[in-house]
Design an enzyme around this catalytic site. Structure first.
Site, mmCIF file in Angstrom:
data_model
loop_
_atom_site.group_PDB
_atom_site.id
_atom_site.type_symbol
_atom_site.label_atom_id
_atom_site.label_comp_id
_atom_site.label_asym_id
_atom_site.label_seq_id
_atom_site.Cartn_x
_atom_site.Cartn_y
_atom_site.Cartn_z
ATOM 1 N N CYS A 179 -7.440 65.219 -55.636
ATOM 2 C CA CYS A 179 -6.319 65.438 -56.569
ATOM 3 C C CYS A 179 -6.310 64.368 -57.653
ATOM 4 O O CYS A 179 -6.002 64.644 -58.818
ATOM 5 C CB CYS A 179 -4.986 65.398 -55.833
ATOM 6 S SG CYS A 179 -4.819 66.651 -54.565
HETATM 7 C C1 BEZ Z 1 -7.833 65.456 -51.766
HETATM 8 O O1 BEZ Z 1 -7.154 65.674 -52.759
HETATM 9 O O2 BEZ Z 1 -8.749 64.672 -51.772
HETATM 10 C C2 BEZ Z 1 -7.571 66.181 -50.484
HETATM 11 C C3 BEZ Z 1 -6.277 66.602 -50.197
HETATM 12 C C4 BEZ Z 1 -6.042 67.243 -49.000
HETATM 13 C C5 BEZ Z 1 -7.096 67.489 -48.128
HETATM 14 C C6 BEZ Z 1 -8.392 67.100 -48.455
HETATM 15 C C7 BEZ Z 1 -8.626 66.437 -49.640
#
Ligand code: BEZ
Length: 211
Positions: free
Chosen positions: A45
């Site tokens: 994100c």
């Molecule tokens: C991420 O944004 O890195 C992420 C968020 C939830 C689960 C796996 C990755």
């Protein structure tokens, strides 16, 4: 009931990092891209929000605004944005909705319980000036989105909204397009003065008409 293409995008009022947003008012008469993030302070994100910040001018050129949503509260967003700005070498320049009660996530069906009960998947909704949903895509949390692809789909949606054409596989702005099968050859003569290549009666290829 799940949102489908052509539905009016549900309106909502929400706190964001840029103040309270009444979604339909915020959209105005332009295009909008609403996209969800599973959680604050997560690595994928973080890269996505940084990427969108860098592309904001590209969206603006298309008269499209971007707005993100994550289920964490505003204070968390504000602290996370400072990390995003530092690590992605940019400045988050669009609103991030705080959705701790899942109001927006539930309205848009962004929580898929068989993936996670508490966090959103990576949803994208592209909304037209008529407030209708024009395109939806869904990625799992572990796969970051390709925002060049989202810009490409905005280009296709805007072109096909204004001309009787469809865009073929892997089309990019400037490439040839396909004349809509609903247009007769007779009608096509007026609409496509540059002519077309009939590869099959249903497959007529013409230069992009607005260039
Ligand atoms: C991420 O944004 O890195 C992420 C968020 C939830 C689960 C796996 C990755």
């Amino acid at each position: 009931m799940a949102i489908q293409l052509g539905d009016i995008a549900p309106d909502f009022t929400a706190d964001t990092t840029e103040g309270t947003v009444v979604f339909h008012e915020w959209l105005g008469d332009g295009w909008g891209v609403l996209f969800s993030h599973p959680k604050d302070f997560t690595p994928v994100c973080t890269t996505e929000l940084g990427t969108v910040a860098k592309l904001k001018d590209q969206f603006a050129r298309r008269n499209a605004k971007v707005i993100a949503v994550s289920v964490d509260p505003l204070e968390s967003h504000e602290s996370w944005i400072s990390d995003i700005n530092d690590t992605q070498h940019t400045k988050v320049n669009f609103p991030l909705i705080a959705d701790p009660d899942h109001k927006v996530a539930d309205l848009y069906g962004m929580i898929h319980p068989n993936a996670s009960d508490t966090t959103t998947v990576r949803s994208v909704f592209i909304i037209g000036p008529d407030k209708k949903v024009k395109l939806m895509i869904t990625y799992p949390a572990s796969t970051g989105r390709n925002f060049d692809e989202i810009l490409r789909t905005v280009d296709s949606l805007q072109l096909t909204a204004n001309y009787s054409v469809a865009t073929p596989a892997n089309w990019n702005n400037g490439d040839d397009v396909i004349i809509s099968p609903a247009v007769s050859d007779e009608a096509a003569k007026a609409k496509f003065p540059k002519g077309w290549d009939t590869q099959r009666p249903y497959l007529r290829v013409t230069p992009q008409p607005n260039l």
